[in-house]
Design a protein around this motif. Structure first.
Motif, PDB file in Angstrom:
ATOM      1  N   VAL A 122       1.052  -1.197   0.315  1.00 24.12           N
ATOM      2  CA  VAL A 122      -0.454   0.165   0.052  1.00 24.12           C
ATOM      3  C   VAL A 122       1.003   1.211  -0.337  1.00 24.12           C
ATOM      4  CG1 VAL A 122      -1.091   1.018   1.396  1.00 24.12           C
ATOM      5  CG2 VAL A 122      -1.766  -1.612   1.200  1.00 24.12           C
ATOM      6  N   GLU A 180       0.107   5.250   0.610  1.00 22.90           N
ATOM      7  CA  GLU A 180      -0.669   6.468   0.694  1.00 22.90           C
ATOM      8  C   GLU A 180       0.227   7.688   0.593  1.00 22.90           C
ATOM      9  OE1 GLU A 180      -4.310   5.729   2.143  1.00 22.90           O
ATOM     10  OE2 GLU A 180      -4.555   7.937   3.133  1.00 22.90           O
ATOM     11  N   VAL A 200      -4.583  12.161  -1.728  1.00 22.40           N
ATOM     12  CA  VAL A 200      -3.935  12.178  -3.310  1.00 22.40           C
ATOM     13  C   VAL A 200      -4.318  10.928  -3.903  1.00 22.40           C
ATOM     14  CG1 VAL A 200      -3.456  14.922  -3.303  1.00 22.40           C
ATOM     15  CG2 VAL A 200      -1.598  13.204  -3.744  1.00 22.40           C
ATOM     16  N   ALA A 201      -3.591   9.680  -3.240  1.00 15.47           N
ATOM     17  CA  ALA A 201      -3.287   8.000  -3.809  1.00 15.47           C
ATOM     18  C   ALA A 201      -3.254   7.514  -2.511  1.00 15.47           C
ATOM     19  CB  ALA A 201      -1.703   8.837  -4.357  1.00 15.47           C
ATOM     20  N   ARG A 202      -3.841   6.360  -3.413  1.00 15.18           N
ATOM     21  CA  ARG A 202      -3.813   5.487  -2.365  1.00 15.18           C
ATOM     22  C   ARG A 202      -3.963   3.709  -3.148  1.00 15.18           C
ATOM     23  NH1 ARG A 202      -8.192   3.974   1.995  1.00 15.18           N
ATOM     24  NH2 ARG A 202      -7.412   5.493   3.373  1.00 15.18           N
ATOM     25  N   ASP A 203      -2.646   3.112  -3.750  1.00 18.36           N
ATOM     26  CA  ASP A 203      -1.985   2.826  -4.670  1.00 18.36           C
ATOM     27  C   ASP A 203      -2.286   1.234  -3.758  1.00 18.36           C
ATOM     28  OD1 ASP A 203       0.240   1.437  -6.408  1.00 18.36           O
ATOM     29  OD2 ASP A 203      -1.827   1.294  -7.100  1.00 18.36           O
ATOM     30  N   VAL A 204      -2.602   0.346  -4.100  1.00 20.35           N
ATOM     31  CA  VAL A 204      -2.938  -0.918  -2.918  1.00 20.35           C
ATOM     32  C   VAL A 204      -2.989  -2.488  -4.252  1.00 20.35           C
ATOM     33  CG1 VAL A 204      -4.673  -2.472  -1.725  1.00 20.35           C
ATOM     34  CG2 VAL A 204      -5.096  -0.766  -1.629  1.00 20.35           C
ATOM     35  N   MET A 205      -1.481  -2.892  -4.198  1.00 27.75           N
ATOM     36  CA  MET A 205      -1.015  -3.871  -5.021  1.00 27.75           C
ATOM     37  C   MET A 205      -1.313  -5.031  -4.192  1.00 27.75           C
ATOM     38  SD  MET A 205      -0.273  -4.534  -8.482  1.00 27.75           S
ATOM     39  CE  MET A 205       0.868  -2.945  -8.234  1.00 27.75           C
ATOM     40  N   LEU A 206      -2.069  -6.413  -4.438  1.00 26.03           N
ATOM     41  CA  LEU A 206      -3.066  -7.329  -3.805  1.00 26.03           C
ATOM     42  C   LEU A 206      -2.837  -8.337  -5.528  1.00 26.03           C
ATOM     43  CD1 LEU A 206      -3.539  -9.029  -1.501  1.00 26.03           C
ATOM     44  CD2 LEU A 206      -5.927  -8.974  -2.093  1.00 26.03           C
ATOM     45  N   ALA A 263      -8.588   8.257  -5.582  1.00 21.37           N
ATOM     46  CA  ALA A 263      -7.118   8.085  -5.461  1.00 21.37           C
ATOM     47  C   ALA A 263      -6.710   6.416  -5.407  1.00 21.37           C
ATOM     48  CB  ALA A 263      -7.656   8.380  -3.476  1.00 21.37           C
ATOM     49  N   MET A 264      -7.109   5.941  -5.792  1.00 25.80           N
ATOM     50  CA  MET A 264      -7.551   4.563  -5.835  1.00 25.80           C
ATOM     51  C   MET A 264      -7.470   3.818  -6.857  1.00 25.80           C
ATOM     52  SD  MET A 264      -9.251   2.696  -2.534  1.00 25.80           S
ATOM     53  CE  MET A 264      -7.776   1.290  -2.689  1.00 25.80           C
ATOM     54  N   LEU A 278      -5.383   5.315 -10.393  1.00 29.29           N
ATOM     55  CA  LEU A 278      -3.975   6.148 -10.544  1.00 29.29           C
ATOM     56  C   LEU A 278      -4.046   5.676 -12.228  1.00 29.29           C
ATOM     57  CD1 LEU A 278      -2.015   5.297  -7.434  1.00 29.29           C
ATOM     58  CD2 LEU A 278      -3.739   7.442  -7.583  1.00 29.29           C
ATOM     59  N   PRO A 335     -10.971  -3.047  -0.993  1.00 34.58           N
ATOM     60  CA  PRO A 335     -10.434  -2.975  -2.329  1.00 34.58           C
ATOM     61  C   PRO A 335      -8.067  -2.602  -2.319  1.00 34.58           C
ATOM     62  CG  PRO A 335     -11.644  -0.653  -1.800  1.00 34.58           C
ATOM     63  CD  PRO A 335     -10.831  -2.274  -0.354  1.00 34.58           C
ATOM     64  N   ALA A 336      -8.771  -3.428  -3.885  1.00 36.18           N
ATOM     65  CA  ALA A 336      -7.206  -4.206  -4.659  1.00 36.18           C
ATOM     66  C   ALA A 336      -7.246  -4.193  -5.488  1.00 36.18           C
ATOM     67  CB  ALA A 336      -6.330  -4.646  -3.787  1.00 36.18           C
ATOM     68  N   ASN A 337      -5.907  -3.648  -6.326  1.00 35.37           N
ATOM     69  CA  ASN A 337      -5.449  -3.976  -7.658  1.00 35.37           C
ATOM     70  C   ASN A 337      -4.941  -5.226  -8.115  1.00 35.37           C
ATOM     71  OD1 ASN A 337      -4.904  -3.699 -10.192  1.00 35.37           O
ATOM     72  ND2 ASN A 337      -3.384  -2.475 -10.028  1.00 35.37           N
ATOM     73  N   THR A 338      -5.501  -6.753  -8.368  1.00 39.33           N
ATOM     74  CA  THR A 338      -5.007  -7.540  -8.397  1.00 39.33           C
ATOM     75  C   THR A 338      -4.275  -7.471  -9.392  1.00 39.33           C
ATOM     76  OG1 THR A 338      -7.351  -8.341  -9.163  1.00 39.33           O
ATOM     77  CG2 THR A 338      -6.331  -8.115  -6.878  1.00 39.33           C
TER      78      THR A 338
END
Lengths: 302, 298
Positions: A182, A184, A192-198, B124-125, B127, B274-277
């Motif tokens: 994550v 943020e 402005v950004a919350r990037d969650v890579m799973l 924000a999620m 991008l 939530p997530a980008n998978t």
């Protein structure tokens, strides 16, 4: 604090460690120095004394043994003071080893997940360059990373977050159990950004089929006034691309998306080989050398 | 062939008004803006993925390869979209449903503020400027659809929400105003939730339909790209899409957007956020505009 030699403690097998660390950088005149640089096993912070022009400092974030064992936890707090520039590096890949069960010393813990947390404050007119080596998740590893960045309205940051598929020499390709990262970013208190890579191998081979043919993925966040020249050079290159029909995927691929009405950006790329991505990033971000000096920038992407 | 009853998470019986709504919302001619969005499928094929070249010879072999490529894309896209967008549909639907019910402390201002927060978090999620563009374009199209296509014409009998005395027409007008003023982006999952809640569609059905329509749009796009035959598309829709969407619904049932997660709450060991998978899908979708020639907007 960074001159003390800490003996590695004798510990029972599978004892988990929570290594906290803190780095606070301040400028005085034309130099920058750490008012605090503390760390605990398995985390170590090293700031080499280099000759630089301006309030610029470099800090290496290291873990003993070059890797994180199942259940280890790193908690790092970084404060980049006004007008400073801080380059954060690692020495080699962050290897995440295979997850193991509950620990003997702390049965209540979730010994299996290896965690890293970074909480960074980037103050007025300062610049944070987070350019670590990639995280390599070995087979059956479980890794969770949270990085939060609080930027002043005129603070800048270039944040690289990348990971590779494992010990490719062993034929280990995307055999991790779980990888979560994550990032943020807040500017002046506003998210402005919350990037969650799973990535999860709920079904064996799932991640591999989703990510093929690439063995390395990277994301670079670019925020703030100082990154505008880099952003511009990237945009210029990106805008020249005319994608024609391909017969097969190329060995390297990248995308660039503007954020904050074009004042910020996010770059994502992937390559079959980690080395390809590394070399490409070094060139793509070369403008950064003008911000911190070429000697300092050259320490990144080695 | 025996048809099993439709998927049904909350197990209410499928009453007539719900069935009617589903027919309306699943209409391929509905002006939702989905027609010009391929969710990255065109870029996927253009970049050499999926085993078939676009604009090449159409023939038996090429189309079969396209089917495999389409299925691969479909699986990954639905899974990733379910994981990243369905929590927002669910949370936004809950806000609107509560507003319609007349819940204490949730007036027009409060409800719109809450939706605004969800909308900002989704922004924000997400991008990726292509995905953002496609999302807001379709979102706004759905609000327009509600205003112009689903509000009661003069003289018609009362609908399911009118008894409550809540005017969803005003709600949607206010939302569109805020979008025009730049206070709201108007992202698809949030707008879809507003539309379906306003029509009286129940929450889980709304999420399910959203994922189904995402899958269906991908298949339509593949047919138009000539990477899938029209009959093959129907086969996939009947036999492959349903188990895929059902599986994702099951997996995504506990998800919520995570609006109120503080720093510590950013951990997600239970997989409820939530997530980008699919990072590869992200890159390909973002590169859509780089295509020398293209028939879709995204």
């Amino acid at each position: 604090m960074d001159n003390v030699i800490t003996p590695v403690p004798q510990v029972p097998l599978r004892h988990i460690f929570h290594g906290r660390g803190k780095a606070v950088l301040n400028a005085s005149g034309n130099t920058a120095s750490f008012s605090e640089l503390s760390y605990q096993y398995p985390l170590k912070l090293l700031s080499p004394r280099t000759v630089v022009d301006g309030p610029v400092a470099t800090v290496y974030v290291l873990s003993y043994g070059g890797g994180l064992v199942s259940g280890d936890r790193i908690d790092l707090e970084v404060d980049v003071g006004e007008r400073c520039s801080l380059l954060m590096l690692t020495q080699g890949f962050t290897k995440v080893f295979r997850a193991r069960g509950k620990t003997i010393s702390d049965p209540g813990s979730d010994g299996a997940i290896t965690r890293q947390r970074l909480s960074a404050t980037v103050r007025s007119e300062s610049l944070l360059l987070l350019l670590p080596d990639p995280v390599t998740c070995f087979a059956r590893s479980s890794y969770s990373q949270i990085q939060t960045f609080d930027l002043a309205p005129d603070g800048s940051a270039i944040i690289l977050d990348w990971f590779t598929s494992g010990r490719m020499s062993r034929g280990e390709v995307w055999e991790l159990d779980r990888y979560r990262s994550v990032n943020e970013v807040q500017i002046d208190g506003k998210r402005v950004a919350r990037d969650v890579m799973l990535l999860e191998n709920l079904v064996p081979g799932r991640v591999k089929s989703r990510l093929a043919p690439y063995g390395c993925y990277a994301t670079v966040f670019l925020f703030g006034p100082a990154v505008q020249p880099v952003l511009k050079s990237l945009r210029v290159e990106y805008d020249t691309i005319q994608q024609m029909q391909l017969g097969a995927p190329e060995p390297f691929i990248w995308s660039l998306s503007p954020l904050e009405k074009g004042k910020a950006g996010i770059l994502r790329c992937a390559g079959k080989e980690t080395e390809t991505v590394r070399v490409w990033l070094r060139t793509a971000l070369a403008e950064v050398g003008k911000l911190v000096g070429k000697d300092v920038y050259d320490k990144a992407f080695v | 062939m025996e048809l099993t009853p439709p998927p049904n998470i909350a197990k209410p019986s499928l009453d007539d008004s719900e069935a009617y709504l589903l027919l309306l919302l699943a209409d391929g001619n509905l002006p939702t803006g989905a027609f010009v969005a391929s969710a990255g499928l065109e870029s996927f094929f253009k970049h050499g993925f999926g085993g078939v070249g676009l604009g090449g010879g159409a023939g038996g072999v090429a189309v079969k390869q396209g089917a495999d490529g389409t299925v691969e894309f479909l699986r990954n896209s639905v899974a990733s979209y379910a994981r990243s967008a369905s929590p927002f549909v669910r949370d936004a639907h809950a806000v609107v449903a509560a507003y319609i019910r007349g819940e204490e402390g949730l007036g027009l201002e409060e409800a719109l503020a809450k939706l605004g927060e969800l909308d900002a978090l989704y922004e924000a999620m997400t991008l990726n400027h292509v995905a953002r563009r496609a999302s807001t374009t379709q979102g706004i199209a759905l609000l327009t659809l509600y205003s112009k296509g689903f509000t009661k014409p003069p003289g018609a009998p009362n609908g399911p929400n009118e008894e409550e005395g809540v005017d969803m027409e005003d709600f949607v007008v206010e939302m569109k105003l805020r979008i025009r003023r730049g206070k709201l982006s108007g992202h698809l999952p949030i707008c879809w939730a507003v539309l379906t809640a306003a029509l009286g569609l129940q929450a889980e059905r709304s999420v399910w339909l959203h994922l189904f329509l995402h899958a269906r749009a991908l298949l339509s796009a593949s047919v138009r790209l000539n990477t899938l035959g029209p009959y093959a598309a129907q086969q996939l829709l009947l036999h492959r899409v349903r188990p895929l969407v059902d599986e994702e619904m099951k997996r995504c049932a506990p998800l919520h957007a995570g609006l109120d997660d503080a720093i510590d709450g950013l951990e997600d060991d239970e997989d409820v956020r939530p997530a980008n998978t699919w990072p590869l899908g992200e890159i390909l979708a973002a590169r859509h505009d780089l295509q020398h020639s293209r028939i879709f907007n995204s």
